[in-house]
Design an enzyme around this catalytic site. Structure first.
Site, PDB file in Angstrom:
ATOM      1  N   ASP A   1      26.764  -1.710 -13.303  1.00 52.65           N
ATOM      2  CA  ASP A   1      26.498  -2.110 -14.700  1.00 52.65           C
ATOM      3  C   ASP A   1      25.229  -1.456 -15.223  1.00 52.65           C
ATOM      4  OD1 ASP A   1      27.668  -5.564 -15.026  1.00 52.65           O
ATOM      5  OD2 ASP A   1      28.681  -3.640 -15.047  1.00 52.65           O
TER       6      ASP A   1
ATOM      7  N   ARG B   1      31.684  -9.178 -33.193  1.00 59.69           N
ATOM      8  CA  ARG B   1      33.069  -9.428 -33.655  1.00 59.69           C
ATOM      9  C   ARG B   1      33.107 -10.735 -34.437  1.00 59.69           C
ATOM     10  NH1 ARG B   1      35.682  -7.379 -28.023  1.00 59.69           N
ATOM     11  NH2 ARG B   1      33.738  -6.397 -27.386  1.00 59.69           N
TER      12      ARG B   1
ATOM     13  N   HIS C   1      35.132  -4.481 -13.654  1.00 53.40           N
ATOM     14  CA  HIS C   1      33.747  -4.935 -13.700  1.00 53.40           C
ATOM     15  C   HIS C   1      32.927  -4.192 -12.653  1.00 53.40           C
ATOM     16  CE1 HIS C   1      35.536  -8.277 -16.028  1.00 53.40           C
ATOM     17  NE2 HIS C   1      34.376  -8.207 -16.666  1.00 53.40           N
TER      18      HIS C   1
ATOM     19  N   ILE D   1      31.765  -4.567  -9.748  1.00 46.92           N
ATOM     20  CA  ILE D   1      32.191  -4.458  -8.341  1.00 46.92           C
ATOM     21  C   ILE D   1      33.331  -3.456  -8.169  1.00 46.92           C
ATOM     22  CG2 ILE D   1      33.860  -6.380  -8.452  1.00 46.92           C
ATOM     23  CD1 ILE D   1      32.696  -7.288  -5.695  1.00 46.92           C
ATOM     24  N   ASN D   2      34.180  -3.353  -9.201  1.00 48.42           N
ATOM     25  CA  ASN D   2      35.306  -2.408  -9.128  1.00 48.42           C
ATOM     26  C   ASN D   2      34.815  -0.963  -9.203  1.00 48.42           C
ATOM     27  OD1 ASN D   2      36.368  -4.845 -11.250  1.00 48.42           O
ATOM     28  ND2 ASN D   2      37.443  -4.558  -9.322  1.00 48.42           N
ATOM     29  N   TYR D   3      33.835  -0.737 -10.062  1.00 42.61           N
ATOM     30  CA  TYR D   3      33.317   0.630 -10.239  1.00 42.61           C
ATOM     31  C   TYR D   3      32.523   1.036  -9.001  1.00 42.61           C
ATOM     32  CZ  TYR D   3      34.298  -1.163 -14.894  1.00 42.61           C
ATOM     33  OH  TYR D   3      34.889  -1.776 -15.972  1.00 42.61           O
TER      34      TYR D   3
ATOM     35  N   LEU E   1      36.473  -5.075 -37.303  1.00 39.55           N
ATOM     36  CA  LEU E   1      36.941  -3.687 -37.269  1.00 39.55           C
ATOM     37  C   LEU E   1      38.453  -3.595 -37.178  1.00 39.55           C
ATOM     38  CD1 LEU E   1      34.180  -2.170 -34.947  1.00 39.55           C
ATOM     39  CD2 LEU E   1      34.377  -2.012 -37.436  1.00 39.55           C
ATOM     40  N   LYS E   2      39.084  -4.774 -37.093  1.00 44.91           N
ATOM     41  CA  LYS E   2      40.563  -4.750 -37.087  1.00 44.91           C
ATOM     42  C   LYS E   2      41.096  -4.712 -38.520  1.00 44.91           C
ATOM     43  CE  LYS E   2      41.432  -6.781 -32.615  1.00 44.91           C
ATOM     44  NZ  LYS E   2      42.558  -6.462 -31.793  1.00 44.91           N
TER      45      LYS E   2
END
Ligand SMILES: C[C@H](CCC[C@H](C)C(=O)SCCNC(=O)CCNC(=O)[C@H](O)C(C)(C)COP(=O)(O)OP(=O)(O)OC[C@H]1O[C@@H](n2cnc3c(N)ncnc32)[C@H](O)[C@@H]1OP(=O)(O)O)[C@H]1CC[C@H]2[C@@H]3[C@H](O)C[C@@H]4C[C@H](O)CC[C@]4(C)[C@H]3C[C@H](O)[C@]12C
Length: 391
Positions: free
Chosen positions: A161, A38, A131, A133-135, A66-67
């Protein structure tokens, strides 16, 4: 020896860790991976860092905004000429750019469109941040990880991850490349870390009724409940790992500890595991790690030292195998795996690319004239960065 993915061209949109690791795997096995970074002019809440920089081995970098519609036009021209696009954003971001699969695969029907997310391309969470841990938590697996009477514990950001994320996505890309040799067509890969991690833990799911997990978390065979599948501190403050599950290996463990099986409860007397653990801990605490290595080294007692990263790179077995490699910046990292006998990975030993270091080179390679590049640069649609000379 040439690498199996030679000639495969990949556009990796810069992500945090899973995407960059997936791109690095492809690069290690011969793919030409271009990372689309970016612009530094902000405009997005995302700040650089993370795996983008650390998992860049063998890649080149182009900075493209890309914006901007001009940036999207450039991206579409690049995507017409590559085999894989790998995007790490939450659901809908690429569509917002006008770079969704319907558009890019109309431009290039052979394009493999890999989407590496946390929650997948559908479902109520598909647009929600998260992140590792959430998945891991949502997959159900995290509920099984951790010691008794402690809160569940995520093993670094390895499982979601990388295990369920980047590696699973890389598998999907290779499968789609193979399928394309028959059909001539690309397809969309919906790789996400909840499902990838759940799939990775199929053993856990499919052994639920085998009595392996009937105790509460931290009291089972493989989750730190069993004394013969555990870690122990040595007298010099280091640690040993014990994995002596089978009776013949367990007998060697007991012998190496200088204990007597006849004086101990039966190996599988679960109610005595707590007591046995204390006994093993007291015993391991009496000698240094080096002394225990002398006793157990090379035996089938399934007892090994717990090595630091640096110690692992100096371990004799790992040295004999060439498990770790050193790049031109003298940075050590693991060799790519698995080791293929005829077409092994030949990882780049060059330093990692700077963001935007190859912007000009890449655009020229993809057919942009110098005039077009100058205009894109003037309009700040691209960014051109040069490594500082060592002079
Ligand atoms: C080391 C830390 C990371 C460890 C790994 C961690 C544990 C993980 O689990 S990573 C896995 C994260 N999840 C996913 O990848 C799943 C899918 N992705 C997402 O869900 C989201 O992308 C997101 C939640 C990860 C991030 O959401 P965000 O809102 O930021 O972005 P998206 O919604 O996806 O949209 C993308 C936006 O970007 C715009 N975009 C993209 N490309 C371009 C382009 N080419 N041009 C223009 N614009 C572009 C797009 O338009 C979207 O814009 P909008 O959002 O405006 O719509 C590291 C984790 C954090 C790091 C630290 C942090 O970054 C701060 C410091 C930064 C500094 O530079 C370095 C030090 C830091 C402390 C840094 C250090 C480490 O790197 C971290 C700790």
């Amino acid at each position: 020896m040439s690498m199996i993915l030679r000639g495969v061209r990949v556009l990796e949109l810069a992500g945090l860790a899973p995407g960059p690791h997936c791109g690095m795997i492809l690069a290690d096995f011969g793919a030409h991976v271009i990372r689309v970074d970016r612009p530094s002019n902000g405009g997005t809440k995302w700040i650089g860092g993370g795996g983008v920089k650390w998992l860049a081995r063998g890649k080149r970098s182009l900075i493209l905004d890309l914006k901007r519609p001009e940036g999207v036009t450039v991206m579409r021209k690049l995507c017409r000429q590559v085999d894989v696009v790998l995007e790490p954003y939450r659901q809908g971001v690429m569509e917002e750019f006008g770079l969704g699969p319907e558009i890019l695969q109309k431009d290039n029907p052979r394009l493999i469109y890999a989407r590496l997310t946390g929650f997948g391309q559908s479902g109520r969470l598909s647009k929600v941040a998260g992140h590792d841990i959430n998945y891991l938590a949502l997959s159900g697996v995290l509920s099984k990880l951790g010691r008794s009477n402690e809160t569940p514990y995520a093993p670094l950001n390895l499982l979601a991850d990388f295990g369920g994320g980047s590696l699973t996505c890389a598998l999907g890309i290779v499968l789609a490349l193979y399928e394309r040799t028959q059909s001539g067509k690309g397809q969309v890969i919906d790789a996400n870390m909840v499902e990838g991690t759940a799939y990775l833990s199929s053993f856990l799911w499919k052994s639920q009724n085998a009595g392996l997990w009937s105790q509460p978390r931290g009291k089972n065979l493989l989750d730190s409940g069993a004394p013969f599948y555990e870690t122990y501190r040595t007298s010099d403050g280091k640690f040993m790992a014990v994995g002596a599950i089978e009776p013949q290996f367990y007998a060697l463990l007991i012998n190496g500890l200088g204990l007597n099986c006849a004086e101990l409860p039966h190996q599988w007397s679960i109610s005595d595991w707590e007591e046995m653990k204390k006994k093993f801990a007291d015993t391991f605490a009496k000698k240094t790690q080096a002394e225990w290595c002398k006793i157990f080294g090379g035996t089938d007692a399934c007892v090994t030292p717990i090595l630091s990263l640096e110690e692992a790179t100096l371990n004799e077995h790992n040295l004999e195998r060439g498990t770790f490699i050193t790049d031109e910046d003298h940075k050590v990292s693991p060799r790519p795996a698995p080791l293929l006998s005829r077409t092994p990975a030949v990882p780049s030993t060059k330093r990692d690319p700077l963001e935007g270091e190859h912007t000009i080179e890449i655009l020229q390679e993809f057919g942009f004239s110098q005039e077009e590049i100058n205009q894109l640069n003037l309009a700040k649609v691209i960014e051109i960065r040069k490594p500082k000379s060592n002079l």
